[in-house]
Enzyme design. Sequence first.
Site, PDB file in Angstrom:
ATOM      1  CG  LEU A   1      -1.800  -1.292   1.468  1.00  0.00           C
ATOM      2  CD1 LEU A   1      -2.593  -1.162   2.574  1.00  0.00           C
ATOM      3  CD2 LEU A   1      -2.367  -1.951   0.109  1.00  0.00           C
TER       4      LEU A   1
ATOM      5  N   GLY B   1      -2.514   5.535   5.749  1.00  0.00           N
ATOM      6  CA  GLY B   1      -3.399   5.999   6.895  1.00  0.00           C
ATOM      7  C   GLY B   1      -3.913   4.890   7.822  1.00  0.00           C
TER       8      GLY B   1
ATOM      9  CB  CYS C   1       5.011   9.288   9.836  1.00  0.00           C
ATOM     10  SG  CYS C   1       6.506   8.070   9.588  1.00  0.00           S
TER      11      CYS C   1
ATOM     12  CD  GLU D   1       0.808  11.878  11.846  1.00  0.00           C
ATOM     13  OE1 GLU D   1       1.837  11.632  11.201  1.00  0.00           O
ATOM     14  OE2 GLU D   1      -0.391  11.176  11.921  1.00  0.00           O
TER      15      GLU D   1
END
Length: 470
Positions: A116, A199, A250, A343
């Site tokens: 992914l 995600g 991230c 975040e």
Amino acid sequence: MSQDQLDPAVYISELIDRARKAQKIAEGFSQKKVDELAAAITWEIVANDDLVKELAEFSFDECRLGDIPSKIAKVSVKCRGVYYDVKNVKTVGIVEEIPERGLTRITKPVGVIGSLVPSTQSEMHPLIQAIFAVKARDGVIFSPHPRGKLTALKTVALIRAVMKKYDAPEDLFICIENPSIPKTNELMKQCDLIMATGGQPMVHAAYSSGTPAYGVGAGNAIIVVDKTADLADAASKILASKAFDLAAGCSCDNSVVIDESVYEDMMTEFKNVGAHLLQSDEKEKLKKAIWPNLPNDHMINRDVVASPVSNIVKLAGLDVPEGTTLLLVSEDKTGEASPFSGEKMSLVTTIYKSKNIDDAIRIINENHEYSGAGHSAGIFSKTSENVEKLAIETFTTRIVVNQSQAATNTGSWTSGMPFTSSLGCGTWGGNIASENIVLKHYMNNTWVIRETPNRKPTDEELFSGFTPRG
């Protein structure tokens, strides 16, 4: 019949069949051959400066996330690092022998991987995974985020061209052309291993698919600045970490916890590098711009993600000094009490004031319980005791010391952390791995177990040093 008219299960089944045929050929490759292919991907694509620039520009034009110089640096530096890490690693046949225990380890491919691909890494992620996979003799089917599908297709096409040039099956690497949730779900059901980087809903779906999966946790990097830190160095590195690719990664710094004894001096250093502290009324406007659906949900406005400061302040209706590099907001609430504790994926960093290292650890743990558990924290300090205490008492898999988090977590030339594009966050982040996802995670092991001389200890030897209670 076009692919969009096919049933997703049928469409994915056809891709899996192609990939399996190619992977079976690769399974017979020699060590010399897979070493050549890993080198070829890196040389033909990553070391081609014009091609990397073209890919970075293409990604920016499609995704409108981050900035071109950062994307060039990601591909050029991180992919070279991955190749450096795997270059001399043996992955075919017998790779380890432990004669004193009678053990021999043989590595084998996992098969066809379903990968992914996040929109924030559409240009880098397939390249890194291709280097790992070809060394392990795996095939990969990439399922890109729709926002970055053309970039992923372009990148995979480049990889396929390298396979053809070096006499390897092109179908070792396939990209879904028009990705959708049904197709991705089918890929996760039909492949042999899932690499889920993206995600959290998709990562959770990967773990629920019934197929073995390596997932990643949400990012919410938090940095401590203690009273012994080099403040100017900390400010410049925090900015570099946050501003890289406009906070698309991230590992960019979401919060900074500053010891109260150096708070004012640290804020001066932030001002010196162009960071601007918002007033309370400005903070409220920014909150509405980042999370327009509060209090119903904490979904981040996609228009602020990896976007320039100029765009963020325009959306929020703010007026900031010209040349502002980073928006700062002061906060004393932690966890669910404030969305600024989590975040943000934008050029916004939350500032906390702490009484001491114990108070800083409290703030980190309370924020990570809400967002980013297991991912990473960092500290700027000249006190080894504070570094050790932070590492022991927080629930994180990475503690970065006196360095840029964004540059270090996924591997760097100035640390020993292995290069990757996927960061496992342990059970704290809902992951099986508490380390960087690297080559070893792309392979199966067969252990040959031979008899050894009896090494059973006597009870006196076994329990030496232990005193039983009466």
